[in-house]
Design an enzyme around this catalytic site. Structure first.
Site, short mmCIF file in Angstrom:
data_model
loop_
_atom_site.label_atom_id
_atom_site.label_comp_id
_atom_site.label_asym_id
_atom_site.label_seq_id
_atom_site.Cartn_x
_atom_site.Cartn_y
_atom_site.Cartn_z
N ASP A 143 1.43 -6.62 2.12
CA ASP A 143 2.82 -6.67 1.67
C ASP A 143 3.33 -5.39 1.04
O ASP A 143 4.53 -5.24 0.82
CB ASP A 143 3.00 -7.80 0.65
CG ASP A 143 2.37 -7.46 -0.70
OD1 ASP A 143 1.16 -7.17 -0.74
OD2 ASP A 143 3.10 -7.48 -1.70
N THR A 203 -8.33 -4.90 -1.18
CA THR A 203 -7.51 -4.93 -2.39
C THR A 203 -7.63 -3.66 -3.21
O THR A 203 -8.60 -2.90 -3.07
CB THR A 203 -7.93 -6.15 -3.25
OG1 THR A 203 -7.20 -6.17 -4.47
CG2 THR A 203 -9.42 -6.10 -3.58
N ASP A 222 -2.94 -9.66 -3.82
CA ASP A 222 -1.70 -9.86 -4.58
C ASP A 222 -0.47 -9.73 -3.68
O ASP A 222 -0.29 -8.73 -2.99
CB ASP A 222 -1.63 -8.87 -5.73
CG ASP A 222 -2.78 -9.05 -6.71
OD1 ASP A 222 -2.72 -10.00 -7.51
OD2 ASP A 222 -3.74 -8.27 -6.64
N ASP A 264 -4.90 -8.51 2.22
CA ASP A 264 -4.62 -8.10 0.86
C ASP A 264 -4.61 -9.35 -0.03
O ASP A 264 -4.52 -10.48 0.46
CB ASP A 264 -3.25 -7.41 0.84
CG ASP A 264 -2.74 -7.14 -0.55
OD1 ASP A 264 -3.46 -6.52 -1.35
OD2 ASP A 264 -1.61 -7.56 -0.86
#
Length: 269
Positions: A217, A42, A10, A8
């Site tokens: 995350d 993403t 961000d 990922d």
């Protein structure tokens, strides 16, 4: 042996300044020289990640990325789309009606940018981070041929916390619904998620799930974390992501992705 790593952006590969550290850059370039596959997975559109692909020396025809949270899988140059599963204009219309009932802002990602019936600061964030234009106008006025890739409720984190439990069951059954950031709640085609996107790339290159590492995350990363032979949560990840993971690395501010690469792929830790 791990032959593909999907990360990922961000909150994961990017630090809080939206930058890739020198350490992460160096480790990823080492993997490329070794012939390993590096996949950026993403919620952003392709246009929004091209600067990062160039920074990592991954802007080439043989690098594939998962964008729009899995709605599109395409090579870095945008010339080879191998998975393209959008929603529809009718989806945007029905979710707009729901957004009015819940009192939440909404926008939709198109191939050309982001459309919203009412401009708001959160759509501004989407536009800014991805360098895409905002079109404001009535949904009824959208050209019927416009491709709607995904629809998002966008608002204050507390507002999204409050309205998420109020999403009707029929919506959850009809769409993939994921929280990709504290200000973004996304609605995608039911057949779409990051795990599906990563699996398509792995299969293209003959790589088995047990040879794959996925790192993330947020809630939208859980599908790929569960798919991977080694699913990794950032230390700054949400609790549900950590619960789904096989391993918890350091935070995005502490080069958590580099730590995983060095420990499991470069064998230098």
């Amino acid at each position: 042996m791990y032959n593909l790593i999907a990360t990922d952006l961000d909150g994961t590969l990017l630090n809080d300044k939206k930058e890739i550290s020198d350490r992460c850059q160096e480790d990823i370039k080492k993997l490329k020289k070794m012939g390993k596959k590096i996949v950026l997975a993403t919620g952003r559109p392709l246009h929004g990640i091209i600067p990062y692909l160039k920074t990592l020396d991954l802007y080439d025809d043989n690098t594939y990325v998962v964008v729009y949270n899995g709605a599109v899988v395409v090579n870095a140059t945008g010339e080879d789309i191998i998975f393209d599963t959008p929603v529809s204009l009718d989806t945007y219309k029905e979710l707009y009606n729901l957004s009015k009932q819940l009192g939440v802002n909404i926008h939709a990602l198109t191939l050309g940018g982001v459309h919203t019936p009412k401009n708001n600061p959160y759509t501004g964030v989407e536009s800014s981070i991805n360098k895409i234009p905002v079109t404001e106008g009535a949904i009824e006025d959208i050209d019927p041929s416009t491709k709607i890739i995904k629809v998002m409720f966008v608002d204050d984190p507390k507002k999204l916390d409050d309205i998420t439990p109020l999403i009707p069951d029929w919506v959850k059954e009809k769409y993939t619904v994921v929280r990709s950031a504290d200000i973004f709640l996304e609605f995608l085609n039911k057949n779409v998620n990051k795990g599906v996107g990563v699996s398509i790339i792995a299969e293209r290159f003959g790589i088995k799930p047990q040879e794959v590492i996925c790192i993330g995350d947020a809630e939208n990363d859980i599908s790929m974390i569960r798919y991977a032979g080694l699913g990794v949560a950032m230390a700054n990840a949400t609790l549900d992501v950590k619960a789904a993971a096989d391993y918890i690395t350091l935070t995005n501010e502490e080069d958590g992705v580099a730590h995983v690469i060095e420990k499991f792929m470069l064998n230098i830790e």
